[in-house]
Scaffold this motif. Structure first.
Motif, PDB file in Angstrom:
ATOM      1  N   GLN A 138       0.853  -1.199   0.000  1.00  0.00           N
ATOM      2  CA  GLN A 138       0.000   0.000   0.000  1.00  0.00           C
ATOM      3  C   GLN A 138       0.881   1.238   0.000  1.00  0.00           C
ATOM      4  O   GLN A 138       1.860   1.305   0.723  1.00  0.00           O
ATOM      5  CB  GLN A 138      -0.904  -0.005   1.235  1.00  0.00           C
ATOM      6  N   SER A 143       1.217   5.520   0.222  1.00  0.00           N
ATOM      7  CA  SER A 143       0.513   6.680   0.770  1.00  0.00           C
ATOM      8  C   SER A 143       0.356   7.773  -0.278  1.00  0.00           C
ATOM      9  O   SER A 143      -0.095   8.866   0.027  1.00  0.00           O
ATOM     10  CB  SER A 143       1.275   7.213   1.989  1.00  0.00           C
ATOM     11  N   HIS A 171      -1.182   5.887  -6.283  1.00  0.00           N
ATOM     12  CA  HIS A 171      -1.875   5.277  -5.152  1.00  0.00           C
ATOM     13  C   HIS A 171      -2.218   3.839  -5.523  1.00  0.00           C
ATOM     14  O   HIS A 171      -2.517   3.540  -6.686  1.00  0.00           O
ATOM     15  CB  HIS A 171      -3.153   6.057  -4.806  1.00  0.00           C
ATOM     16  N   ASN A 229      -4.828   2.063  -4.924  1.00  0.00           N
ATOM     17  CA  ASN A 229      -6.192   1.909  -5.442  1.00  0.00           C
ATOM     18  C   ASN A 229      -6.329   2.656  -6.756  1.00  0.00           C
ATOM     19  O   ASN A 229      -6.119   3.867  -6.818  1.00  0.00           O
ATOM     20  CB  ASN A 229      -7.222   2.444  -4.442  1.00  0.00           C
ATOM     21  N   ILE A 284     -14.672   6.308  -1.149  1.00  0.00           N
ATOM     22  CA  ILE A 284     -13.613   5.296  -0.970  1.00  0.00           C
ATOM     23  C   ILE A 284     -12.350   5.952  -0.414  1.00  0.00           C
ATOM     24  O   ILE A 284     -11.745   5.453   0.540  1.00  0.00           O
ATOM     25  CB  ILE A 284     -13.336   4.543  -2.281  1.00  0.00           C
ATOM     26  N   ILE A 285     -11.983   7.091  -0.972  1.00  0.00           N
ATOM     27  CA  ILE A 285     -10.779   7.787  -0.500  1.00  0.00           C
ATOM     28  C   ILE A 285     -10.974   8.249   0.943  1.00  0.00           C
ATOM     29  O   ILE A 285     -10.074   8.099   1.771  1.00  0.00           O
ATOM     30  CB  ILE A 285     -10.455   8.969  -1.444  1.00  0.00           C
ATOM     31  N   ASN A 297     -12.999   7.000   3.256  1.00  0.00           N
ATOM     32  CA  ASN A 297     -13.013   5.835   4.158  1.00  0.00           C
ATOM     33  C   ASN A 297     -11.607   5.286   4.364  1.00  0.00           C
ATOM     34  O   ASN A 297     -11.265   4.827   5.440  1.00  0.00           O
ATOM     35  CB  ASN A 297     -13.925   4.729   3.617  1.00  0.00           C
ATOM     36  N   GLU A 298     -10.803   5.344   3.352  1.00  0.00           N
ATOM     37  CA  GLU A 298      -9.415   4.900   3.430  1.00  0.00           C
ATOM     38  C   GLU A 298      -8.625   5.754   4.424  1.00  0.00           C
ATOM     39  O   GLU A 298      -7.792   5.249   5.164  1.00  0.00           O
ATOM     40  CB  GLU A 298      -8.827   5.021   2.026  1.00  0.00           C
ATOM     41  N   LEU A 354      -8.941   4.744   8.083  1.00  0.00           N
ATOM     42  CA  LEU A 354      -8.323   3.486   8.553  1.00  0.00           C
ATOM     43  C   LEU A 354      -7.030   3.728   9.289  1.00  0.00           C
ATOM     44  O   LEU A 354      -6.316   4.620   9.123  1.00  0.00           O
ATOM     45  CB  LEU A 354      -8.083   2.542   7.371  1.00  0.00           C
TER      46      LEU A 354
END
Length: 187
Positions: A3, A5, A118, A120, A180-181, A183-184, A187
């Motif tokens: 992943q 950043s 990114h 995603n 989506i961004i 909510n990411e 996390l």
């Protein structure tokens, strides 16, 4: 791929799936956006009677598109604190070469591994009801579908996480992406 950043987000898929409309709406919402390099190159080549066009010299077109995508990536990565949305990325050139059965130069593949967006990636599926041809888009819907499949395969091969954007209104598609961004970030 682990992943990242990075706040550099890709919108990809086949031609005519609504990427540019979504990108324009993101821009109207105050986000930094980067238009598709391929379309810009096609317009420039047509106006200058150039041959680096997907229907004349596919390899030269891909080389120009790749160089422009690398330059744009480098410029935009300096804005690392802000989200930036790209209409296609470096890997789209590699996907294009694969689709056209043109060997991918090793230096392109290495550069694509070095320059990370990114993790995603937002992929827009073929959508018959909105698909249109224009002076820069001469592909058939069948080629658009094959392009979607090729982009999907290429991004997965390079370790990206693909998120398919549903066939909704432009505003709903943007909301889907931003949710989506957001909510990411929680996390």
């Amino acid at each position: 791929m682990k992943q990242t950043s990075s706040k550099l987000y890709i919108l990809t898929g086949g031609p005519g799936a609504g990427k540019t409309s979504v990108l324009n709406e993101l821009n109207r919402n105050g986000f930094i956006t980067v238009p598709e390099e391929g379309r810009r190159i096609i317009k420039e080549q047509i106006s200058s009677n150039g041959t680096a066009l997907p229907w004349k010299d596919k390899k030269r077109f891909a080389d120009l598109m790749f160089g422009a995508s690398v330059d744009t990536f480098q410029k935009m990565s300096k804005l690392a604190s802000q989200a930036v949305f790209f209409d296609r990325g470096i890997l789209d050139t590699i996907g294009y070469l694969k689709l056209e059965k043109i060997p991918v130069p090793e230096e392109m593949s290495l550069k694509a591994h070095e320059m990370k967006y990114h993790n995603n990636v937002f992929i827009l599926p073929p959508w018959k009801e909105i698909y249109e041809n224009d002076p820069e888009r001469k592909q058939t819907l069948e080629v658009a579908k094959a392009t979607f499949d090729c982009m999907k395969e290429t991004y997965l091969e390079y370790g990206y996480n693909l998120i398919e954007v549903p066939k909704l209104t432009i505003e709903q598609r943007v909301e889907f992406i931003l949710d989506i961004i957001e909510n990411e970030l929680k996390l």
